[in-house]
Design an enzyme around this catalytic site. Structure first.
Site, mmCIF file in Angstrom:
data_model
loop_
_atom_site.group_PDB
_atom_site.id
_atom_site.type_symbol
_atom_site.label_atom_id
_atom_site.label_comp_id
_atom_site.label_asym_id
_atom_site.label_seq_id
_atom_site.Cartn_x
_atom_site.Cartn_y
_atom_site.Cartn_z
ATOM 1 N N GLU A 3 -4.102 4.621 6.282
ATOM 2 C CA GLU A 3 -3.861 4.285 4.872
ATOM 3 C C GLU A 3 -4.223 5.428 3.916
ATOM 4 O OE1 GLU A 3 -3.523 3.067 1.413
ATOM 5 O OE2 GLU A 3 -5.525 2.287 1.765
ATOM 6 N N SER B 104 -10.213 0.370 3.453
ATOM 7 C CA SER B 104 -9.470 0.138 4.701
ATOM 8 C C SER B 104 -8.866 1.453 5.183
ATOM 9 C CB SER B 104 -8.321 -0.839 4.459
ATOM 10 O OG SER B 104 -8.821 -2.092 4.073
ATOM 11 N N ARG C 86 0.826 -1.228 0.000
ATOM 12 C CA ARG C 86 0.000 0.000 0.000
ATOM 13 C C ARG C 86 0.854 1.270 0.000
ATOM 14 N NH1 ARG C 86 -3.111 -3.510 -0.603
ATOM 15 N NH2 ARG C 86 -5.263 -3.621 0.128
HETATM 16 N N1 EPU Z 1 -11.552 -9.434 10.620
HETATM 17 C C1 EPU Z 1 -12.277 -9.459 11.785
HETATM 18 N N2 EPU Z 1 -13.143 -8.424 12.008
HETATM 19 C C2 EPU Z 1 -13.318 -7.419 11.130
HETATM 20 C C3 EPU Z 1 -12.574 -7.399 9.941
HETATM 21 C C4 EPU Z 1 -11.692 -8.426 9.703
HETATM 22 O O1 EPU Z 1 -12.139 -10.356 12.595
HETATM 23 O O2 EPU Z 1 -14.126 -6.537 11.423
HETATM 24 C C5 EPU Z 1 -10.662 -10.557 10.333
HETATM 25 C C6 EPU Z 1 -11.268 -11.413 9.224
HETATM 26 O O3 EPU Z 1 -12.111 -12.397 9.717
HETATM 27 C C7 EPU Z 1 -10.047 -12.018 8.582
HETATM 28 C C8 EPU Z 1 -8.985 -10.943 8.771
HETATM 29 O O4 EPU Z 1 -9.433 -10.084 9.813
HETATM 30 O O5 EPU Z 1 -9.644 -13.177 9.247
HETATM 31 C C9 EPU Z 1 -8.716 -10.144 7.520
HETATM 32 O O6 EPU Z 1 -9.920 -9.517 7.070
HETATM 33 P P1 EPU Z 1 -10.268 -9.347 5.514
HETATM 34 O O7 EPU Z 1 -10.085 -10.641 4.810
HETATM 35 O O8 EPU Z 1 -11.580 -8.675 5.407
HETATM 36 O O9 EPU Z 1 -9.116 -8.420 4.956
HETATM 37 P P2 EPU Z 1 -8.387 -7.162 5.599
HETATM 38 O O10 EPU Z 1 -7.011 -7.575 5.996
HETATM 39 O O11 EPU Z 1 -9.238 -6.515 6.608
HETATM 40 C C10 EPU Z 1 -7.289 -6.442 3.325
HETATM 41 C C11 EPU Z 1 -7.113 -5.178 2.569
HETATM 42 C C12 EPU Z 1 -8.387 -4.848 1.789
HETATM 43 C C13 EPU Z 1 -8.656 -5.988 0.835
HETATM 44 C C14 EPU Z 1 -8.808 -7.298 1.650
HETATM 45 C C15 EPU Z 1 -8.949 -8.493 0.747
HETATM 46 C C16 EPU Z 1 -5.531 -3.792 3.768
HETATM 47 C C17 EPU Z 1 -5.337 -2.614 4.672
HETATM 48 N N3 EPU Z 1 -6.795 -4.093 3.475
HETATM 49 O O12 EPU Z 1 -8.298 -6.207 4.307
HETATM 50 O O13 EPU Z 1 -8.132 -3.689 1.025
HETATM 51 O O14 EPU Z 1 -9.835 -5.764 0.077
HETATM 52 O O15 EPU Z 1 -7.622 -7.506 2.450
HETATM 53 O O16 EPU Z 1 -7.715 -8.762 0.153
HETATM 54 O O17 EPU Z 1 -4.557 -4.387 3.335
HETATM 55 C C18 EPU Z 1 -8.307 -1.317 0.992
HETATM 56 O O18 EPU Z 1 -7.078 -1.289 0.930
HETATM 57 O O19 EPU Z 1 -8.996 -0.248 0.989
HETATM 58 C C19 EPU Z 1 -8.972 -2.597 1.110
HETATM 59 C C20 EPU Z 1 -10.290 -2.703 1.274
#
Ligand code: EPU
Length: 341
Positions: free
Chosen positions: A336, A240, A165
């Site tokens: 971010e 995010s 990012r």
């Molecule tokens: N989780 C929770 N509670 C929540 C949110 C997430 O427990 O409220 C847990 C989920 O269950 C999962 C883990 O955290 O085990 C990761 O969550 P998720 O798969 O939704 O992905 P993320 O790490 O929160 C990242 C990117 C997103 C991207 C998704 C899918 C970053 C900062 N964010 O989110 O990117 O869409 O992975 O690849 O790297 C963005 O950059 O704007 C964005 C949306």
């Protein structure tokens, strides 16, 4: 050449968080040929800010700058090598439409990045990524106008300095680099990227098995995103709000012992990337509101504007979350979206 030029422009509808914001001046850039004229115009203002889809910015209420909104359009197959399609898109193209167009043409490799808000020109700035693919894995080169030196520059992956990012452009002086077009190298020997847990458990992809197509991945990613990420047209947000923080192995071990459900991804250098959404959720922030700003009900990493929020409301909520996560887990969260003004 005449550029459409507005004074004291309301930017509320030009940022997906829907924050109240005014710019001292505003101009649309509809063709690469206007770049020279824009450099001359920029001299009349203290600062310049280049706006794409406004989906990764936190805009202050008053911006004492010239805002340039990039609206150039067009996609073409620039070249074909033995192993890749080199596809070039103008910076003002909507990212999601561009991905859909590529998949329809059989230029596969961007399908995991479906439905990310914003424009093609903004995509390299934050090195967008989702569901196991990051832009830098498909990047070929870009063409930018250097607003200061007043010349066109072609930049390859090294010059862009991509990391998670992050890129050269996110660190560079705001308003200097006007990205005009971005080129992608899309592999002819396409292989699906299905390692991300949400994709592995998706019924349509499971049913498709080894014969899965890029179109099916595109559709699955759209479904997953629609099920947990708020649509900015309905509820203001910038995706995010924090990066997933990276900690060393010792810190990870201590954390996972204290919090057995901790979600973390091992990195190649022996460190661990923590799911910030899990930390924020675990700390009880999901669905909480502070004034007009709040934490989304289905994804704790997303801050939302319930209506009428300004940058100050978002900043106050973000700071409260940061302080709480630091106190509870000893982990420092980094914002971010880019702060402007
Ligand atoms: N989780 C929770 N509670 C929540 C949110 C997430 O427990 O409220 C847990 C989920 O269950 C999962 C883990 O955290 O085990 C990761 O969550 P998720 O798969 O939704 O992905 P993320 O790490 O929160 C990242 C990117 C997103 C991207 C998704 C899918 C970053 C900062 N964010 O989110 O990117 O869409 O992975 O690849 O790297 C963005 O950059 O704007 C964005 C949306």
């Amino acid at each position: 050449m005449l550029l459409l030029h507005a004074i004291d422009q309301d930017l509320t509808s030009f940022n997906t968080l829907g924050l109240r914001s005014h710019a001292q001046a505003f101009v649309r850039c509809a063709s690469a040929e206007q770049a020279q004229t824009l450099s001359a115009l920029a001299g009349d203002y203290p600062r310049v800010f280049i706006l794409g889809g406004g989906s990764n910015v936190v805009l202050a209420p008053e911006l004492d700058c010239l805002v340039i909104k990039v609206e150039t359009a067009g996609v073409q197959l620039l070249a074909e090598t033995a192993d890749a399609w080199i596809v070039e898109a103008q910076a003002g193209e909507t990212w999601h439409d561009f991905v859909g167009h590529c998949v329809a043409q059989g230029w596969n490799g961007l399908e995991n990045l479906a439905l990310i808000p914003g424009t093609v020109g903004a995509a390299p700035v934050q090195n967008i990524g989702a569901y196991g693919v990051e832009l830098d894995q498909r990047f070929h080169s870009l063409v930018a106008w250097d607003m200061q030196a007043r010349r066109l520059v072609e930049m390859g992956p090294e010059a862009c300095g991509f990391s998670y990012r992050n890129s050269f452009f996110k660190q560079a002086e705001q308003g200097r680099w006007l990205i005009l077009k971005v080129r992608f190298a899309l592999p002819k020997a396409w292989r699906p990227v299905l390692g991300y847990p949400d994709l592995q458990r998706h019924p349509m992809l499971q049913a498709a098995g080894a014969s899965v197509t890029a179109r099916q991945i595109f559709d699955a990613v759209c479904q997953i995103r629609q099920s947990k990420l708020p649509d900015p047209a309905v509820l203001g947000n910038a995706g995010s709000f924090f990066k997933n923080p990276v900690v060393d192995a010792a810190a990870y071990q201590a954390l996972v012992q204290a919090h057995p459900g901790l979600v973390a991804y091992p990195q190649s250098e022996g460190s661990y990337k923590l799911a910030a959404g899990w930390l924020i959720d675990r700390a009880g922030w999901k669905g909480r509101r502070m004034g007009a700003a709040g934490v989304h009900e289905r994804q704790a990493l997303v801050l939302v504007n319930y209506g009428g929020a300004g940058a100050g409301d978002i900043a106050a909520l973000a700071e409260a979350i940061r302080a709480d996560i630091l106190a509870r887990f000893g982990v420092s969260l980094e914002q971010e979206p880019v702060r402007v003004g």
